[in-house]
Motif scaffolding. Structure first.
Motif, PDB file in Angstrom:
ATOM      1  N   GLY A  49      46.158   9.767  36.561  1.00 26.51           N
ATOM      2  CA  GLY A  49      46.192  10.623  35.395  1.00 26.51           C
ATOM      3  C   GLY A  49      45.848   9.930  34.096  1.00 26.51           C
ATOM      4  O   GLY A  49      45.497   8.753  34.045  1.00 26.51           O
ATOM      5  N   LYS A  50      45.951  10.727  33.021  1.00 25.95           N
ATOM      6  CA  LYS A  50      45.696  10.231  31.672  1.00 25.95           C
ATOM      7  C   LYS A  50      46.806  10.712  30.748  1.00 25.95           C
ATOM      8  O   LYS A  50      47.438  11.736  30.989  1.00 25.95           O
ATOM      9  N   GLY A  51      47.025   9.951  29.699  1.00 31.84           N
ATOM     10  CA  GLY A  51      48.029  10.339  28.717  1.00 31.84           C
ATOM     11  C   GLY A  51      48.017   9.370  27.564  1.00 31.84           C
ATOM     12  O   GLY A  51      46.976   8.778  27.240  1.00 31.84           O
ATOM     13  N   ALA A  84      49.022  20.774  32.234  1.00 29.13           N
ATOM     14  CA  ALA A  84      48.175  21.453  33.210  1.00 29.13           C
ATOM     15  C   ALA A  84      47.208  20.487  33.893  1.00 29.13           C
ATOM     16  O   ALA A  84      46.578  20.836  34.889  1.00 29.13           O
ATOM     17  N   ALA A  85      47.073  19.281  33.355  1.00 28.58           N
ATOM     18  CA  ALA A  85      46.139  18.312  33.898  1.00 28.58           C
ATOM     19  C   ALA A  85      46.781  17.530  35.044  1.00 28.58           C
ATOM     20  O   ALA A  85      47.917  17.762  35.420  1.00 28.58           O
ATOM     21  N   LYS A  86      46.023  16.583  35.591  1.00 33.79           N
ATOM     22  CA  LYS A  86      46.541  15.740  36.662  1.00 33.79           C
ATOM     23  C   LYS A  86      47.759  14.982  36.172  1.00 33.79           C
ATOM     24  O   LYS A  86      47.771  14.473  35.055  1.00 33.79           O
ATOM     25  N   PRO A  87      48.832  14.897  36.976  1.00 27.69           N
ATOM     26  CA  PRO A  87      50.058  14.224  36.526  1.00 27.69           C
ATOM     27  C   PRO A  87      49.798  12.777  36.121  1.00 27.69           C
ATOM     28  O   PRO A  87      48.917  12.107  36.671  1.00 27.69           O
ATOM     29  N   LEU A  88      50.581  12.300  35.162  1.00 31.99           N
ATOM     30  CA  LEU A  88      50.539  10.899  34.740  1.00 31.99           C
ATOM     31  C   LEU A  88      51.588  10.139  35.554  1.00 31.99           C
ATOM     32  O   LEU A  88      52.787  10.329  35.348  1.00 31.99           O
ATOM     33  N   ILE A  89      51.114   9.298  36.486  1.00 30.79           N
ATOM     34  CA  ILE A  89      51.995   8.565  37.386  1.00 30.79           C
ATOM     35  C   ILE A  89      51.972   7.085  37.008  1.00 30.79           C
ATOM     36  O   ILE A  89      50.904   6.474  36.929  1.00 30.79           O
ATOM     37  N   VAL A  90      53.154   6.515  36.791  1.00 33.26           N
ATOM     38  CA  VAL A  90      53.253   5.132  36.329  1.00 33.26           C
ATOM     39  C   VAL A  90      54.236   4.353  37.197  1.00 33.26           C
ATOM     40  O   VAL A  90      55.346   4.814  37.471  1.00 33.26           O
ATOM     41  N   TYR A  91      53.796   3.168  37.654  1.00 34.15           N
ATOM     42  CA  TYR A  91      54.710   2.207  38.280  1.00 34.15           C
ATOM     43  C   TYR A  91      55.338   1.365  37.179  1.00 34.15           C
ATOM     44  O   TYR A  91      54.644   0.892  36.264  1.00 34.15           O
ATOM     45  N   ASN A  92      56.642   1.130  37.270  1.00 38.93           N
ATOM     46  CA  ASN A  92      57.351   0.290  36.309  1.00 38.93           C
ATOM     47  C   ASN A  92      58.067  -0.828  37.046  1.00 38.93           C
ATOM     48  O   ASN A  92      58.789  -0.581  38.024  1.00 38.93           O
ATOM     49  N   CYS A  93      57.846  -2.056  36.584  1.00 39.14           N
ATOM     50  CA  CYS A  93      58.573  -3.209  37.101  1.00 39.14           C
ATOM     51  C   CYS A  93      59.270  -3.872  35.930  1.00 39.14           C
ATOM     52  O   CYS A  93      58.613  -4.304  34.974  1.00 39.14           O
ATOM     53  N   VAL A  94      60.601  -3.948  35.977  1.00 40.68           N
ATOM     54  CA  VAL A  94      61.356  -4.578  34.894  1.00 40.68           C
ATOM     55  C   VAL A  94      62.163  -5.733  35.465  1.00 40.68           C
ATOM     56  O   VAL A  94      62.653  -5.671  36.600  1.00 40.68           O
TER      57      VAL A  94
END
Length: 305
Positions: A49-51, A84-94
């Motif tokens: 996705g985009k954001g 309505a667009a493609k979901p924004l999917i994010v991996y997070n490593c902390v």
């Protein structure tokens, strides 16, 4: 008048196991999460996705393949471009600074000083970092393996997780060369000036003619550059910022919806409701109700101190 965004402070102890200061997840970003800072280091990889990444008082377009490094104390939050667009999917490593220091110490024993200093260059940063482009595929593979290793909880997973963290850090190290050459995360300086002006005047947006005149380029060129920099037209980008402000006010104040719309730059309520629904997929009233429910659940789930 500029409205200061509320920032939540997140502590690592709320995420880490007592004996392993690392936490990894895969999240679908929404408008519900509040901007936050933290007492740990974070690497975030955009898988789909985009954001936009609201980070340290900047609004940075974010899309598939972007790997961000967020130091301790830097506030940030991801927002999707459009519900309505493609979901924004994010991996997070902390992970904790203590673990980071142990990684650097162990490598200083194995490598010449100048090689070990590569990791120290990242550890010493107080500003965020992003790598993109040719290294995106490798960063994505590493983050996927890291998330799988964390989730499966197999024997000796700790050592495997640390090796993936080191590889991701070295991916970021290589991007420092680009930064030093002035090409790192390189939006055209005119677009940086333009997006700054847009944010400053979001309550009373500048016309396309006014803003292109202020940065000394033609309207047609500005339209092309703003689309390249943000993935949106000028009008859509302004609407994204206005809706972001609306969401903050809906979450953090008890103001009437029409008052919030006006404070966010909307003069016509019918137009406001149409834009809000298109961007988020629900009405302002429903958004506020869900935000209140999420806050209540979070408050009830917090352990007693």
């Amino acid at each position: 008048m500029t409205i200061k965004r509320p920032v939540e402070a997140v502590r690592g102890q709320s995420l880490f196991d007592f004996d392993f200061p690392v936490y990894v997840n895969r999240a679908r970003e929404t408008f519900a999460l509040q901007e936050h800072s933290h007492d740990f280091v974070e690497m975030a990889y955009v898988e789909e996705g985009k954001g936009f990444h609201y980070i340290d008082d900047q609004v940075v377009p974010a899309g598939k393949g972007d790997l961000f490094y967020i130091p301790v104390g830097v506030s940030h939050v991801f927002r999707p471009a459009d519900a309505a667009a493609k979901p924004l999917i994010v991996y997070n490593c902390v992970f904790s600074l203590e673990l980071f220091d142990r990684i650097i110490d162990s490598h200083s024993l194995l490598l010449p000083a100048e090689k070990a200093d590569a990791l120290l260059a990242i550890r010493s940063r107080t500003t965020w970092l992003r790598t993109e482009g040719p290294m995106a595929d490798e960063a994505g593979r590493l983050m996927l393996r890291l998330h799988q290793e964390y989730a499966l909880r197999r024997e000796n997973r700790g050592l495997m997780i640390v090796t993936y963290i080191i590889q991701l850090l070295l991916t970021l190290v290589r991007s420092l060369d680009e930064e030093n050459r002035g090409t790192f995360a390189g939006d055209d300086s005119r677009m940086e000036a333009a997006t700054r002006l847009i944010r400053q005047h979001v309550q009373n947006p500048l016309s396309l003619t006014d803003i292109s005149t202020k940065i000394h380029i033609g309207k047609r060129q500005f339209n092309r550059l703003i689309k390249k920099a943000t993935g949106q037209t000028y009008t859509d980008y302004v609407h994204s910022l206005q809706i972001e402000r609306c969401c903050e006010l809906l979450r953090t104040t008890g103001g009437k919806i029409y008052e919030i719309a006006e404070k966010s730059g909307f003069k016509d309520m019918k137009h406001f409701h149409a834009i809000f629904k298109r961007k988020l997929g629900l009405s302002p009233r429903e958004y506020r109700r869900r935000a209140e429910q999420a806050a209540s659940v979070k408050a009830n789930a917090m352990p007693e101190q």
